[in-house]
Design a protein around this motif. Structure first.
Motif, PDB file in Angstrom:
ATOM      1  N   PHE A  10       3.240   0.000  -7.942  1.00  0.00           N
ATOM      2  CA  PHE A  10       4.555  -0.036  -7.323  1.00  0.00           C
ATOM      3  C   PHE A  10       4.376   0.605  -5.948  1.00  0.00           C
ATOM      4  CE2 PHE A  10       7.840  -0.211 -10.981  1.00  0.00           C
ATOM      5  CZ  PHE A  10       7.118  -1.190 -11.619  1.00  0.00           C
ATOM      6  N   THR A  67      11.355  -4.543   0.571  1.00  0.00           N
ATOM      7  CA  THR A  67      10.318  -4.502  -0.459  1.00  0.00           C
ATOM      8  C   THR A  67       9.953  -5.907  -0.918  1.00  0.00           C
ATOM      9  OG1 THR A  67      11.111  -2.332  -1.181  1.00  0.00           O
ATOM     10  CG2 THR A  67       9.671  -3.521  -2.700  1.00  0.00           C
ATOM     11  N   THR A  72       9.667  -2.941  -8.238  1.00  0.00           N
ATOM     12  CA  THR A  72       9.473  -2.006  -7.129  1.00  0.00           C
ATOM     13  C   THR A  72      10.661  -2.066  -6.169  1.00  0.00           C
ATOM     14  OG1 THR A  72       7.083  -2.259  -7.280  1.00  0.00           O
ATOM     15  CG2 THR A  72       7.935  -1.334  -5.232  1.00  0.00           C
ATOM     16  N   THR A 115      13.468  -0.139  -7.725  1.00  0.00           N
ATOM     17  CA  THR A 115      13.141   1.294  -7.674  1.00  0.00           C
ATOM     18  C   THR A 115      13.307   1.843  -6.262  1.00  0.00           C
ATOM     19  OG1 THR A 115      11.579   1.029  -9.489  1.00  0.00           O
ATOM     20  CG2 THR A 115      11.323   2.998  -8.118  1.00  0.00           C
ATOM     21  N   ASN A 116      12.852   1.075  -5.273  1.00  0.00           N
ATOM     22  CA  ASN A 116      12.898   1.540  -3.890  1.00  0.00           C
ATOM     23  C   ASN A 116      14.317   1.684  -3.346  1.00  0.00           C
ATOM     24  OD1 ASN A 116      10.186   1.986  -3.682  1.00  0.00           O
ATOM     25  ND2 ASN A 116       9.741   0.124  -2.531  1.00  0.00           N
TER      26      ASN A 116
END
Length: 174
Positions: A34, A114, A146, A149-150
């Motif tokens: 990630f 991302t 990812t 999450t980001n």
């Protein structure tokens, strides 16, 4: 201290934080990780809204990511991806300046940035060295989680950095 020097030091410190975060994230599908380094890259771009900083951040982030990658042959794709992503995110940041809710704008920029980064990385890796798993598997199993999450990591880091700058009296505005 010179404002430009402060901006460059802040960028370097953020990239250093990204290196630490990158080291603690384990490799997953096809040795991909990630890419939490992107969160600190986005924070750097959000705080230092200067195109020179964008290039510096993309270059530093790309070289560091290349040096620490666990993806076989991922060095060149990391540099390509970070430079292009930073330039595109810089444009998104400029376009988002009109929006009322900047927290939501930062989350959207982080998510899209991302996705862009992961797509560029996977595409360039596919053509340069090949992929250890199908593109779709890597995109759905690594890039998409990812990106989600980001959103949260970028928002948290941004607020944390702003708070630290306020407490320490650091100002980077010209």
């Amino acid at each position: 201290m010179n404002v430009n020097l402060r901006k460059n030091i802040l960028t370097a410190l953020l990239i250093a934080i990204g290196v630490i975060l990158r080291q603690i994230v384990p490799g997953t599908i096809g040795s991909m990780k990630f890419d939490v380094m992107l969160s600190v890259i986005f924070v750097s771009l959000l705080i230092n809204r200067d195109f020179k900083n964008t290039i510096l951040t993309g270059l530093l982030g790309g070289v560091i990511a290349a040096m620490t990658t666990t993806f076989p042959g991922g060095q060149i794709p990391n540099i390509i991806d970070k430079l292009i992503t930073c330039c595109l995110v810089f444009g998104m940041i400029r376009l988002s300046e009109k929006f009322q809710n900047q927290t939501i704008a930062r989350g959207i920029i982080s998510f899209i940035g991302t996705i862009i980064s992961g797509s560029i990385f996977l595409t360039s890796a596919l053509f340069i060295v090949g992929l250890p798993a199908p593109f779709e598997v890597l995109f759905l199993g690594i890039v998409l989680p990812t990106a989600i999450t980001n959103i949260f990591l970028t928002t948290f880091l941004y607020q944390t950095v702003l708070m630290a700058m306020k407490v320490t009296g650091i100002q980077i505005a010209e």
